[in-house]
Design a protein around this motif. Structure first.
Motif, PDB file in Angstrom:
ATOM      1  N   ALA A 119      40.473  37.598  62.889  1.00 28.31           N
ATOM      2  CA  ALA A 119      40.430  36.405  63.734  1.00 28.31           C
ATOM      3  C   ALA A 119      39.311  35.492  63.249  1.00 28.31           C
ATOM      4  O   ALA A 119      38.220  35.959  62.909  1.00 28.31           O
ATOM      5  CB  ALA A 119      40.201  36.784  65.195  1.00 28.31           C
ATOM      6  N   VAL A 120      39.594  34.194  63.191  1.00 27.10           N
ATOM      7  CA  VAL A 120      38.564  33.198  62.897  1.00 27.10           C
ATOM      8  C   VAL A 120      38.239  32.471  64.200  1.00 27.10           C
ATOM      9  O   VAL A 120      39.139  32.006  64.908  1.00 27.10           O
ATOM     10  CB  VAL A 120      39.038  32.201  61.823  1.00 27.10           C
ATOM     11  CG1 VAL A 120      38.097  30.993  61.754  1.00 27.10           C
ATOM     12  CG2 VAL A 120      39.098  32.880  60.458  1.00 27.10           C
ATOM     13  N   VAL A 121      36.968  32.396  64.528  1.00 22.54           N
ATOM     14  CA  VAL A 121      36.492  31.688  65.716  1.00 22.54           C
ATOM     15  C   VAL A 121      35.787  30.416  65.260  1.00 22.54           C
ATOM     16  O   VAL A 121      34.830  30.484  64.470  1.00 22.54           O
ATOM     17  CB  VAL A 121      35.518  32.568  66.531  1.00 22.54           C
ATOM     18  CG1 VAL A 121      34.856  31.748  67.633  1.00 22.54           C
ATOM     19  CG2 VAL A 121      36.244  33.767  67.112  1.00 22.54           C
ATOM     20  N   ILE A 122      36.255  29.264  65.736  1.00 19.79           N
ATOM     21  CA  ILE A 122      35.637  27.982  65.388  1.00 19.79           C
ATOM     22  C   ILE A 122      35.108  27.380  66.689  1.00 19.79           C
ATOM     23  O   ILE A 122      35.874  26.889  67.517  1.00 19.79           O
ATOM     24  CB  ILE A 122      36.648  27.033  64.719  1.00 19.79           C
ATOM     25  CG1 ILE A 122      37.341  27.724  63.536  1.00 19.79           C
ATOM     26  CG2 ILE A 122      35.955  25.759  64.253  1.00 19.79           C
ATOM     27  CD1 ILE A 122      38.456  26.902  62.905  1.00 19.79           C
ATOM     28  N   GLU A 123      33.814  27.452  66.883  1.00 21.50           N
ATOM     29  CA  GLU A 123      33.186  27.081  68.158  1.00 21.50           C
ATOM     30  C   GLU A 123      31.738  26.697  67.913  1.00 21.50           C
ATOM     31  O   GLU A 123      30.986  27.451  67.288  1.00 21.50           O
ATOM     32  CB  GLU A 123      33.273  28.259  69.133  1.00 21.50           C
ATOM     33  CG  GLU A 123      32.464  28.135  70.382  1.00 21.50           C
ATOM     34  CD  GLU A 123      32.924  26.992  71.282  1.00 21.50           C
ATOM     35  OE1 GLU A 123      32.092  26.093  71.551  1.00 21.50           O
ATOM     36  OE2 GLU A 123      34.098  26.998  71.689  1.00 21.50           O
ATOM     37  N   ASP A 124      31.327  25.505  68.399  1.00 18.07           N
ATOM     38  CA  ASP A 124      29.970  25.045  68.129  1.00 18.07           C
ATOM     39  C   ASP A 124      28.953  25.538  69.148  1.00 18.07           C
ATOM     40  O   ASP A 124      27.757  25.497  68.888  1.00 18.07           O
ATOM     41  CB  ASP A 124      29.934  23.513  68.049  1.00 18.07           C
ATOM     42  CG  ASP A 124      30.211  22.848  69.389  1.00 18.07           C
ATOM     43  OD1 ASP A 124      31.128  23.327  70.099  1.00 18.07           O
ATOM     44  OD2 ASP A 124      29.536  21.858  69.722  1.00 18.07           O
ATOM     45  N   ASP A 125      29.378  26.024  70.313  1.00 15.50           N
ATOM     46  CA  ASP A 125      28.468  26.542  71.317  1.00 15.50           C
ATOM     47  C   ASP A 125      28.125  27.998  70.990  1.00 15.50           C
ATOM     48  O   ASP A 125      29.016  28.851  70.930  1.00 15.50           O
ATOM     49  CB  ASP A 125      29.113  26.441  72.707  1.00 15.50           C
ATOM     50  CG  ASP A 125      28.172  26.867  73.817  1.00 15.50           C
ATOM     51  OD1 ASP A 125      27.895  28.083  73.934  1.00 15.50           O
ATOM     52  OD2 ASP A 125      27.729  25.988  74.581  1.00 15.50           O
ATOM     53  N   ASP A 126      26.833  28.284  70.785  1.00  9.11           N
ATOM     54  CA  ASP A 126      26.433  29.622  70.353  1.00  9.11           C
ATOM     55  C   ASP A 126      26.845  30.708  71.341  1.00  9.11           C
ATOM     56  O   ASP A 126      27.339  31.772  70.945  1.00  9.11           O
ATOM     57  CB  ASP A 126      24.912  29.678  70.156  1.00  9.11           C
ATOM     58  CG  ASP A 126      24.433  28.836  68.986  1.00  9.11           C
ATOM     59  OD1 ASP A 126      25.278  28.516  68.120  1.00  9.11           O
ATOM     60  OD2 ASP A 126      23.242  28.500  68.939  1.00  9.11           O
TER      61      ASP A 126
END
Length: 285
Positions: free
Chosen positions: A10-17
């Motif tokens: 799975a690739v997670v693309i998210e700017d919130d840590d």
């Protein structure tokens, strides 16, 4: 290659840590190897490098937003795309689906719901993209008998758009996996669609919708039924189908018709049954 294909990535693309860390934990617990990125451009490269089965994607990110990121990913990958966003207006959902997302979940989300939705998609094995695409899910796209029914069944002879609904199929198939209707040909194992021998590139959702209609023949498929099908859920469940979900089906069908050169006014392949859903046209003599 076989070992690589068997992995669940799975690739997670998210700017919130905090959210990115939560998603990594949830998906790791679900049996995925997780690759996390904080912006769209890096996320696109991660999808290209790791060929994930599933990609979760935030909408509001620095640089290119999630909609543009989804479009670029969909141009080369058949990964399942699940958009996660605080935007909850219907137009945002539709924009996400048009960009190529398979599902759209608003924040704050329940981790258990996210895992359940992903697992529901994976329970419906599909042949996607080319045989060499590691993101492809092994198996057949053929629908089960339960999937081949409608949540709002229309009986033969019922009044719909003025034409009695015929039972039975207007489709011919052959031993090589091709299904044909009025010059439109679809191959489930190879995930190929051809119109008059010209190959037509379709997204995962467009191919699934077309396959469902061609397998159902003249039987009407409702928008709610088709929405559940794309979510990997059976019509016999009590899962809620919103108006946005149904509108999303209309968007997918509009895009599908454009790609195959279909006219909604004088359809050659797909008829709209007003207020209900869609079915194949009658077979040419």
């Amino acid at each position: 290659m076989a070992e690589r294909d068997a992995r669940r990535v799975a690739v997670v693309i998210e700017d919130d840590d905090d959210i990115r860390n939560l998603l990594e934990t949830v998906l790791t617990q679900g049996g995925f190897e997780v690759v996390a990125r904080s912006n769209g451009l890096d996320g696109i490269e991660a999808v290209r490098a790791f060929s994930p089965t599933v990609t979760t994607l935030d909408v509001n990110m620095p640089g290119i937003d999630g909609f543009e990121t989804a479009k670029r990913i969909r141009a080369f990958s058949s990964t399942y795309i699940v958009m996660l966003t605080a935007l909850d207006e219907e137009i945002d959902t539709l924009q996400g689906l048009e960009a190529g997302a398979d599902d759209y979940i608003t924040k704050p989300f329940r981790p258990r719901e996210l895992r359940a939705r992903i697992e529901a998609m994976l329970r419906r094995p599909r042949t996607l993209g080319s045989p060499d695409d590691p993101a492809s899910v092994a198996g057949s796209s053929a629908l089960s008998p339960a999937d081949d029914a409608s949540t709002e069944p229309v009986q033969p002879g019922a009044e719909t758009d003025g034409t009695p609904v015929a039972s039975g199929s207007a489709v011919r198939d052959d031993a090589e996996g091709w299904i044909e209707h009025n010059g439109l040909r679809l191959n489930l194992p190879m995930h190929i669609v051809r119109v008059d021998d010209e190959e037509i590139p379709l997204t995962r959702s467009e191919f699934e919708l077309l396959a469902a209609l061609m397998q159902s023949g003249r039987r009407v498929r409702t928008k709610a039924d088709l929405a559940l099908l794309l979510r990997g859920e059976s019509y016999v469940t009590s899962h809620f189908v919103s108006e946005a979900d149904k509108r999303g089906i209309e968007v997918h069908m509009g895009n599908l018709r454009k790609k195959i050169g279909e006219s909604s006014a004088t359809p050659r392949w797909i008829e709209t049954v007003r207020g209900v859903g869609y079915r194949l046209t009658a077979a040419d003599d």
